[in-house]
Design a protein around this motif. Structure first.
Motif, mmCIF file in Angstrom:
data_model
loop_
_atom_site.group_PDB
_atom_site.id
_atom_site.type_symbol
_atom_site.label_atom_id
_atom_site.label_comp_id
_atom_site.label_asym_id
_atom_site.label_seq_id
_atom_site.Cartn_x
_atom_site.Cartn_y
_atom_site.Cartn_z
ATOM 1 N N SER A 8 0.847 -1.189 0.000
ATOM 2 C CA SER A 8 0.000 0.000 0.000
ATOM 3 C C SER A 8 0.881 1.237 0.000
ATOM 4 N N LEU A 9 0.286 2.361 -0.351
ATOM 5 C CA LEU A 9 1.002 3.637 -0.412
ATOM 6 C C LEU A 9 0.149 4.720 0.221
ATOM 7 N N THR A 10 0.744 5.480 1.122
ATOM 8 C CA THR A 10 0.110 6.675 1.681
ATOM 9 C C THR A 10 0.846 7.879 1.143
ATOM 10 N N PHE A 11 0.133 8.810 0.518
ATOM 11 C CA PHE A 11 0.766 9.973 -0.102
ATOM 12 C C PHE A 11 0.253 11.260 0.535
ATOM 13 N N GLU A 12 1.103 12.285 0.471
ATOM 14 C CA GLU A 12 0.740 13.643 0.870
ATOM 15 C C GLU A 12 1.339 14.592 -0.159
ATOM 16 N N ILE A 13 0.507 15.464 -0.719
ATOM 17 C CA ILE A 13 0.947 16.454 -1.694
ATOM 18 C C ILE A 13 0.638 17.827 -1.124
ATOM 19 N N ASP A 14 1.684 18.605 -0.909
ATOM 20 C CA ASP A 14 1.542 19.941 -0.333
ATOM 21 C C ASP A 14 1.899 20.955 -1.406
ATOM 22 N N GLY A 15 0.897 21.729 -1.861
ATOM 23 C CA GLY A 15 1.120 22.701 -2.922
ATOM 24 C C GLY A 15 0.896 24.120 -2.447
ATOM 25 N N GLN A 16 0.449 24.980 -3.368
ATOM 26 C CA GLN A 16 0.168 26.374 -3.043
ATOM 27 C C GLN A 16 -1.268 26.494 -2.521
ATOM 28 N N ASN A 17 -1.394 26.651 -1.204
ATOM 29 C CA ASN A 17 -2.709 26.737 -0.552
ATOM 30 C C ASN A 17 -3.526 25.463 -0.714
ATOM 31 N N THR A 18 -2.864 24.370 -1.020
ATOM 32 C CA THR A 18 -3.566 23.099 -1.206
ATOM 33 C C THR A 18 -2.801 21.993 -0.482
ATOM 34 N N TYR A 19 -3.551 20.997 -0.057
ATOM 35 C CA TYR A 19 -2.955 19.850 0.623
ATOM 36 C C TYR A 19 -3.831 18.638 0.350
ATOM 37 N N TYR A 20 -3.231 17.581 -0.189
ATOM 38 C CA TYR A 20 -3.969 16.362 -0.523
ATOM 39 C C TYR A 20 -3.268 15.165 0.104
ATOM 40 N N TYR A 21 -4.058 14.216 0.522
ATOM 41 C CA TYR A 21 -3.509 13.005 1.123
ATOM 42 C C TYR A 21 -4.436 11.844 0.799
ATOM 43 N N GLY A 22 -3.923 10.632 0.997
ATOM 44 C CA GLY A 22 -4.747 9.446 0.763
ATOM 45 C C GLY A 22 -3.928 8.181 0.852
#
Length: 631
Positions: free
Chosen positions: A392-406
């Motif tokens: 499995s993979l847990t990711f976090e993407i931190d951008g400009q005023n944005t944050y995604y995870y899953g």
């Protein structure tokens, strides 16, 4: 009269029981308060659960929690205290001479003292278990299996830590050295692993600390804390969790077996330990070089890195670690640890002449370790796990005023992140060109401004280990217009349903209960039907890739993203227990979410609440400030 020798001495046993009775009393009182007394209060106190079934479940849960969590703490502390008390004579020259002159074989002395501690442990814990059984029986909550597993848990933990502590005491001739050695050896593997990874993190792009499974196993407190857990089954009819039981007894059995082996090792050390080493820092000859080099290595990795970040790093003022300076600090602290350990063992400050050759060898070994880490001889920095080895993979993407995870488990979805990681590593030289993190605060044209983002990946591998990577992404907006660049591919992936689905899709949804549509101080409430309609529109936009388009474009994000907030309230089920809980979906949206905008317009919400982007709000704010200033 013919003299006799014995492997066990009853008189010494009785002497131990009477001499150290305050220690046994404190241990017994602690267990009585944490066990039978606490259970009696839970069963019959003023806050006792009135329902018999629920009370039984609560008592069982508390019982298992006490014998696992409190039992672990008690075993760690009492283990070393028992060992220090019963074998303290080994650290006093006159006392050890007296004991070893008795007509009792060394095996007899060791077994008598060792079994004294075990006898106290068994007596106290069995007594507490019997008293708890009486409490549970009177409360109608007695479960023999749970009580026996709890007792086995307490005894097994104590067997390991007590045996480990006895071995530590037999290795040293100083009483205060025993708890130090005990504490260090308990955390040695995890500590060294963390220090080496900390050094690697300074030189390897994206490397992030992760505790390997073998290091957790070799750190007993962490291993038992992680493996021992209390599990239950949720009863939908009663809406409560029942049938609590203890997991991890197999792991505990392994540690208990290791504890028995450690006791035999302590016996072997005790048999060959010279009596005249009482008072020495290290009492066993073969352990002296281990102690010497162990202290040197620990001092090099811990004090050396600490010295660099305390002195050189502030002076250099660079985001990069200066390798010659780091190696110099590590080597210097390694020598300090080596000669400091030699002084302790020789009880003299004059050790340079006798140990200079070993010091040179120590410096060479530590320097070689630094060079191997810097050269990445194991290929750690560029390692990308094969797809077949990823569970499995847990990711976090931190951008400009944005944050995604899953979290992802589908192989094709995981492969997309593996490809992104490969692309990021291929462009690492310019993506890490300024890791100070001050890019986003810079002023000027966004095309020329160095921007910042982050990609965190955590792989759970099929062999049970974890691989973590954390990449700081420093880029220009122009890179997003190059389709083959790593940043362009990551920006495209950020808008993909693979990334947006964990943010927007609700698992185990039962029903919506309502919502709110807000802009500034204005707001309107939504019905459950309105929330359902808007959620369906959100899913359509998500599948079309209309969310997250401007994750790495700050100016476009301000121009296209609305300040309006949409909150949808719903009820869903927990994945494990099935217990329904209330939650909300809170999101901001942009002009790209065409389906959502159409749904808002059809419901008449955009007529009641205006749509305002962040850029428009800034313009309105500037206009108001200018008007006030002129007025």
């Amino acid at each position: 009269m013919q003299s006799k020798t014995s492997c066990f001495n009853g008189a010494l046993l009785r002497k131990n029981l009477t001499r150290f009775w305050p220690l046994w009393a404190v241990y017994a009182v602690a267990w009585l308060l944490a066990g039978p007394v606490a259970r009696f209060v839970t069963a019959f106190g003023r806050y006792a659960e009135p329902d018999r079934i629920f009370r039984a479940a609560e008592l069982t849960r508390d019982l298992l929690s006490t014998w696992s969590s409190f039992g672990l703490f008690c075993a760690v502390v009492a283990g070393i205290l028992f060992a220090m008390a019963l074998f303290s004579y080994l650290t006093v020259p006159r006392a050890v001479g007296l004991f070893h002159s008795l007509p009792v074989r060394r095996e007899g002395l060791f077994l008598t003292n060792y079994l004294t501690g075990l006898l106290v442990v068994v007596a106290v814990q069995v007594t507490c278990a019997v008293l708890e059984a009486l409490v549970l029986l009177s409360a109608g909550a007695l479960g023999g299996t749970e009580l026996l597993s709890a007792l086995a848990c307490g005894l097994g933990q104590m067997l390991f830590f007590y045996s480990f502590a006895v071995l530590c005491v037999t290795l040293t001739g100083q009483i205060l050295m025993a708890p130090v050695l005990y504490g260090v050896l308990n955390a040695l593997v995890m500590g060294l692993c963390g220090l080496v990874q900390q050094m690697a993190q300074a030189f390897y792009y994206g490397f992030d600390y992760s505790a390997p499974a073998w290091a957790i196993w070799l750190t007993p407190v962490m291993g038992l804390s992680e493996k021992l857990s209390i599990e239950g089954t949720y009863d939908e009819a009663l809406e409560r969790t029942l049938n609590w039981h203890l997991e991890g007894l197999g792991t505990l059995a392994i540690y208990a077996a290791v504890g028995a082996a450690l006791a035999l090792a302590a016996l072997a050390v005790y048999r060959r330990r010279p009596s005249e080493t009482a008072g020495d820092t290290v009492a066993v000859r073969w352990a002296k070089p281990v102690f010497l080099w162990g202290v040197a290595l620990c001092a090099a990795l811990s004090l050396g890195q600490g010295l660099y970040y305390l002195v050189l790093d502030p002076m250099l003022g660079s985001w990069k670690v200066w390798f010659p300076g780091m190696m110099g600090c590590v080597v210097a602290m390694g020598l300090l640890g080596y000669w400091g350990a030699a002084m302790l063992m020789r009880k003299s400050f004059r050790v340079l002449r006798a140990t200079w050759k070993g010091g040179v060898l120590c410096a060479a070994v530590v320097a070689a370790l630094c060079l191997c880490v810097r050269a990445d001889v194991l290929g750690v920095e560029g390692y990308v796990p094969p797809l077949q080895e990823v569970e499995s993979l847990t990711f976090e993407i931190d951008g400009q005023n944005t944050y995604y995870y899953g979290e992802l488990k589908a192989p094709d979805e995981i492969q997309r992140f593996l490809d992104i990681q490969t692309a990021v590593l291929a462009e690492k030289e310019h993506l890490r060109r300024n890791e100070s993190g001050n890019g986003p605060q810079a002023s000027g044209d966004s095309e020329l401004r160095l921007l910042w983002g982050r990609l965190d990946l955590r792989y759970e591998l099929t062999d049970g280990t974890t691989l973590r990577r954390s990449y700081g992404l420093n880029y220009y907006v122009s890179e997003l217009d190059q389709p083959d660049s790593a940043m362009a591919r990551l920006a495209e992936l950020a808008a993909d349903p693979v990334v947006q689905r964990p943010q927007l899709e609700i698992d185990s949804l039962l029903r919506f209960t309502g919502g709110d549509f807000i802009q500034g101080s204005q707001g309107v409430s939504l019905s459950a039907a309105d929330a359902q309609t808007l959620y369906a529109a959100i899913l359509k936009d998500m599948e079309a890739g209309r969310f997250g388009r401007n994750a790495f474009r700050p100016d476009r994000w301000e121009q296209e993203t609305y300040t309006n907030r949409l909150a949808l309230y719903y009820i869903r089920e927990l994945d494990k227990t099935g217990e329904p809980i209330t939650d909300s979906l809170d999101l901001d949206f942009s002009v790209n979410a065409t389906e959502l905008l159409s749904a808002l317009e059809e419901l008449g919400l955009t007529k009641e609440i205006p749509l305002v982007t962040y850029a428009q709000e800034d313009q309105q704010s500037e206009s108001r400030n200018w008007t006030e200033a002129v007025g």
